[in-house]
Design an enzyme around this catalytic site. Sequence first.
Site, PDB file in Angstrom:
ATOM      1  N   LYS A  81      47.827  30.356   0.663  1.00 29.60           N
ATOM      2  CA  LYS A  81      48.667  30.259  -0.531  1.00 29.60           C
ATOM      3  C   LYS A  81      49.977  30.960  -0.259  1.00 29.60           C
ATOM      4  O   LYS A  81      50.022  31.971   0.457  1.00 29.60           O
ATOM      5  CB  LYS A  81      47.969  30.942  -1.711  1.00 29.60           C
ATOM      6  CG  LYS A  81      48.440  30.482  -3.070  1.00 29.60           C
ATOM      7  CD  LYS A  81      47.733  29.218  -3.516  1.00 29.60           C
ATOM      8  CE  LYS A  81      48.252  28.751  -4.859  1.00 29.60           C
ATOM      9  NZ  LYS A  81      47.532  27.554  -5.320  1.00 29.60           N
ATOM     10  N   GLY A 181      47.391  26.501 -22.248  1.00 22.32           N
ATOM     11  CA  GLY A 181      48.370  26.095 -21.231  1.00 22.32           C
ATOM     12  C   GLY A 181      48.420  24.585 -21.133  1.00 22.32           C
ATOM     13  O   GLY A 181      47.469  23.952 -20.690  1.00 22.32           O
ATOM     14  N   GLY A 183      50.731  22.641 -19.390  1.00 23.82           N
ATOM     15  CA  GLY A 183      51.705  22.270 -18.370  1.00 23.82           C
ATOM     16  C   GLY A 183      51.253  20.991 -17.690  1.00 23.82           C
ATOM     17  O   GLY A 183      50.643  20.108 -18.310  1.00 23.82           O
ATOM     18  N   VAL A 185      48.850  20.127 -15.567  1.00 20.54           N
ATOM     19  CA  VAL A 185      47.428  19.747 -15.625  1.00 20.54           C
ATOM     20  C   VAL A 185      46.918  19.744 -17.065  1.00 20.54           C
ATOM     21  O   VAL A 185      46.251  18.804 -17.502  1.00 20.54           O
ATOM     22  CB  VAL A 185      46.561  20.703 -14.774  1.00 20.54           C
ATOM     23  CG1 VAL A 185      45.110  20.248 -14.795  1.00 20.54           C
ATOM     24  CG2 VAL A 185      47.063  20.762 -13.343  1.00 20.54           C
TER      25      VAL A 185
END
Length: 368
Positions: A81, A181, A183, A185
């Site tokens: 990552k 959330g 966003g 996805v």
Amino acid sequence: MGLWFDYMENYNYENLVMCQDKSAGLKAVIAIHDTTLGPASGGCRMWPYRTESEAIEDALRLARGMTYKHAAAGVNLGGGKAVIIGDPKRDKSEALFRTLGRFIHRLGGLYLTGEDVGTTLEDMAYIRMETPYVDTLPKSWGGAGPIAPATALGVLNGMQAALKEALGTDSLQGRKVAVQGIGAVGFEIVKLLCDRGADVLVGDIDPEKVRLAQNHLPVRVVPDAAAMYELDVDVFCPCALGGILNDATVPKLRCKVVAGSANNQLKEDKHGLLLHERGILYAPDYIINAGGAIYDYDRSLPGGMNPDRAIENVKRIRKTTEQIIEIAKRESIPTYLAADRFAERRIASIAKVRALRVSRNGDSEAGP
Ligand code: NAD
């Protein structure tokens, strides 16, 4: 001294790379967890971390999650990552991403990057100008295009496996689902849930995202972000950031299932145990959010990208989630631990396969 090496040793990390370039305004961390199954792959996050330690810890934790995600999903990639310290709304530039691309290129293919929270496919195209080691790219750049819809489809399948176990039915008709959330996805998940007749509540700290959802989908908005945890719902679906299942939130939860896309939802392993003790079924994050990785990986399979095959493989997340739940029941352990064991068993078994020599020159690497 000792803090990060100890941490890396405890969880078997391979590398931690710090990248800085003042003129481009770049401060980034690349963490490589395990490359047994293949090169370390995992997205590039951009976030205004308050401290360097916060950024390093996030990169390390997310990289490890990627190792487990790929292993459990049957994807032959390791875990890595990158995180960029900065505000994605203010600090992005072509030079920033291209400079990161140069640093990634220096790693010679050990780490493959992609979009994540705070970055987009367009940002990845800048990185691609400097290095071929980019997994997720716009279609016009030879990539698979946006992966959020595939991630959402995988989460839906995992959620349904968990619902079947917890409530005896996988139907979403009339089920109350709270999505934290909305966003890339989260929005796609909300669409899938609404299509299936679920009663969806949404919350986001970004008022623009809330407006977008309200304007396009039949959702109810939860204005107070903290209230999200206390809702009397069937499913809590975290699709924002990690660490949200913690000492403060788990005792408040009134849902029967936790199933969402966010990476590293458990602040610590003990919170997975706490959920288990509270009788809340946790669909492990890296098992059910692997859809995007599975979809994108299809480009590397024989014959190249085949969307039908990719979607079929994404839908297998349902079967994998059922297997994890089965292991948890059989071994009387929480699901997060069952998922870890499932992934670790695959890594160990493939490590053995790869130890077999396949060529006369002593090269023990796998073939195609
Ligand atoms: P995104 O940045 O597009 O969306 C995240 C949303 O969460 C944003 O709208 C943000 O405003 C909101 N948010 C942040 N903190 C919040 C809070 N405290 N309460 C409510 N909302 C909050 O990111 P994304 O690509 O949709 O990813 C969401 C999560 O899923 C991340 O944890 C990511 O790592 C994980 N994930 C994404 C993918 C993918 O395909 N993009 C794949 C696997 C996992």
